[in-house]
Scaffold this motif. Structure first.
Motif, PDB file in Angstrom:
ATOM      1  N   UNK A 147       9.167   9.180  11.493  1.00 10.20           N
ATOM      2  CA  UNK A 147      10.261   9.799  12.736  1.00 10.20           C
ATOM      3  C   UNK A 147      10.503  11.753  11.939  1.00 10.20           C
ATOM      4  N   UNK A 148      10.693  12.450  12.843  1.00 14.34           N
ATOM      5  CA  UNK A 148      10.945  13.723  12.157  1.00 14.34           C
ATOM      6  C   UNK A 148      10.991  13.999  10.821  1.00 14.34           C
ATOM      7  N   UNK A 149      11.686  13.028  10.365  1.00 17.17           N
ATOM      8  CA  UNK A 149      12.720  12.938   8.640  1.00 17.17           C
ATOM      9  C   UNK A 149      10.704  12.673   7.928  1.00 17.17           C
ATOM     10  N   UNK A 150      10.435  13.509   6.900  1.00 10.71           N
ATOM     11  CA  UNK A 150       9.596  13.189   6.243  1.00 10.71           C
ATOM     12  C   UNK A 150       9.650  11.414   4.897  1.00 10.71           C
ATOM     13  N   UNK A 151       8.802  10.240   5.633  1.00 11.02           N
ATOM     14  CA  UNK A 151       9.356   9.188   5.060  1.00 11.02           C
ATOM     15  C   UNK A 151      10.564   8.930   5.126  1.00 11.02           C
ATOM     16  N   UNK A 152      11.377   9.415   6.169  1.00 11.70           N
ATOM     17  CA  UNK A 152      12.443   8.858   6.646  1.00 11.70           C
ATOM     18  C   UNK A 152      12.555   8.088   7.457  1.00 11.70           C
ATOM     19  N   UNK A 153      11.902   7.934   8.278  1.00 10.08           N
ATOM     20  CA  UNK A 153      11.831   6.748   9.283  1.00 10.08           C
ATOM     21  C   UNK A 153      11.929   5.418   9.217  1.00 10.08           C
ATOM     22  N   UNK A 154      12.673   4.778   9.965  1.00 11.38           N
ATOM     23  CA  UNK A 154      13.729   3.068   9.297  1.00 11.38           C
ATOM     24  C   UNK A 154      12.368   2.477   8.504  1.00 11.38           C
ATOM     25  N   UNK A 155      12.668   2.142   7.262  1.00 15.57           N
ATOM     26  CA  UNK A 155      12.041   0.844   6.860  1.00 15.57           C
ATOM     27  C   UNK A 155      11.524  -0.158   7.240  1.00 15.57           C
ATOM     28  N   UNK A 156      10.340  -1.306   7.056  1.00 13.35           N
ATOM     29  CA  UNK A 156      10.448  -2.463   7.706  1.00 13.35           C
ATOM     30  C   UNK A 156       9.544  -3.434   7.444  1.00 13.35           C
ATOM     31  N   UNK A 157       8.950  -2.966   6.066  1.00 10.82           N
ATOM     32  CA  UNK A 157       8.679  -4.049   5.368  1.00 10.82           C
ATOM     33  C   UNK A 157       8.260  -3.979   3.964  1.00 10.82           C
ATOM     34  N   UNK A 158       8.433  -4.452   3.004  1.00 14.57           N
ATOM     35  CA  UNK A 158       8.322  -3.615   1.474  1.00 14.57           C
ATOM     36  C   UNK A 158       7.380  -4.930   0.909  1.00 14.57           C
ATOM     37  N   UNK A 159       6.761  -4.350  -0.156  1.00 18.07           N
ATOM     38  CA  UNK A 159       5.955  -5.238  -1.328  1.00 18.07           C
ATOM     39  C   UNK A 159       6.678  -4.176  -2.034  1.00 18.07           C
ATOM     40  N   UNK A 160       6.867  -5.886  -3.177  1.00 17.26           N
ATOM     41  CA  UNK A 160       7.869  -5.566  -4.686  1.00 17.26           C
ATOM     42  C   UNK A 160       7.226  -5.480  -5.933  1.00 17.26           C
ATOM     43  N   UNK A 161       7.187  -5.340  -6.857  1.00  9.27           N
ATOM     44  CA  UNK A 161       5.933  -5.276  -7.390  1.00  9.27           C
ATOM     45  C   UNK A 161       7.374  -5.098  -9.185  1.00  9.27           C
TER      46      UNK A 161
END
Ligand code: GRF
Length: 218
Positions: A147-161
């Motif tokens: 979206x217009x906000x840097x790194x701020x659009x809705x998160x969808x899928x995360x991979x965690x370690x």
């Protein structure tokens, strides 16, 4: 009959080595991608990802951002370069340019990015170093709508370690990238097949609101 609109052609935008691009290329070669990589575009002529695209026989182009007066004229030139390939889906894979509101609106709901942090933690740069400095127990990467906000659009899928005591920014970078290569094609497939949507600024998966990203542990 219910007609489900599906995206079938993607443009992948890169600036650098393109290991994420390679992950998409490999999946396409294995017949495991729900869309075609129609074109690759870089803002740097020396991006190694262009070599990867060339080797895979994928049309590619360069638009050097330094040759444009401002952000929007660069973006308009990129959009014009992509136009002949009629992409339905835009995948930012290490594309190190902030997109203008004009570009984001033009492709609204059809642009994904991957950010090397567990968003909303650590937008911006140097995420691996910041995670180590904060002493966090976990780290990862997140696919999100742009979206217009840097790194701020809705998160969808995360991979965690899990962060290990011996981790350095370099070791985290390697492990996080390996995770990215797994989660990014998966999330892009969701968008391409219509399972994932952006509606009124919020993400839905299979019609259900995604209040937080789906998290996969690696
Ligand atoms: C990835 O780690 C991604 O999180 C960030 O840029 C990096 C791109 O790497 N946005 P590559 O060019 O795909 O190897």
């Amino acid at each position: 009959m219910i007609v489900v609109e599906t995206a079938s052609r993607a443009a992948i935008l890169i600036s650098g080595s393109g290991t994420n691009l390679q992950a998409f290329i490999d999946r396409q070669r294995e017949g495991r991608l729900a869309f075609e990589i129609a074109v690759v575009c870089s803002n740097r002529a020396d991006a190694y990802g262009l070599v990867r695209a060339e080797r895979a026989g994928i049309p590619n182009c360069t638009r050097a951002h330094g040759e444009f007066a401002d952000r929007e004229s660069f973006d308009r030139s990129v959009a014009a370069a992509l136009e002949p390939y009629a992409p339905d889906l835009l995948i930012l894979a290490g594309f190190m340019r902030i997109l203008s509101p004009w570009f984001v609106r033009r492709y609204e709901g059809r642009i994904l990015n991957i950010h090397p942090a567990l968003l909303p933690l650590y937008p911006g740069l140097h995420t691996h170093r910041r995670v180590l400095e904060a002493g966090d127990s976990h780290h990862g990467s997140t696919v999100h709508f742009v979206t217009e906000e840097l790194d701020g659009g809705p998160p969808v899928l995360a991979g965690r370690i899990a962060v290990e005591p011996a981790d350095t920014p370099e070791s985290l970078n390697d492990r996080v990238q390996a995770v990215e290569h797994r989660i990014y094609p998966e999330a892009a497939d969701w968008l391409a097949t219509g399972r994932l949507r952006l509606s009124e600024g919020a993400a839905t998966l299979d019609g259900e609101p995604l209040d937080a990203p789906i998290v996969r542990d690696f």
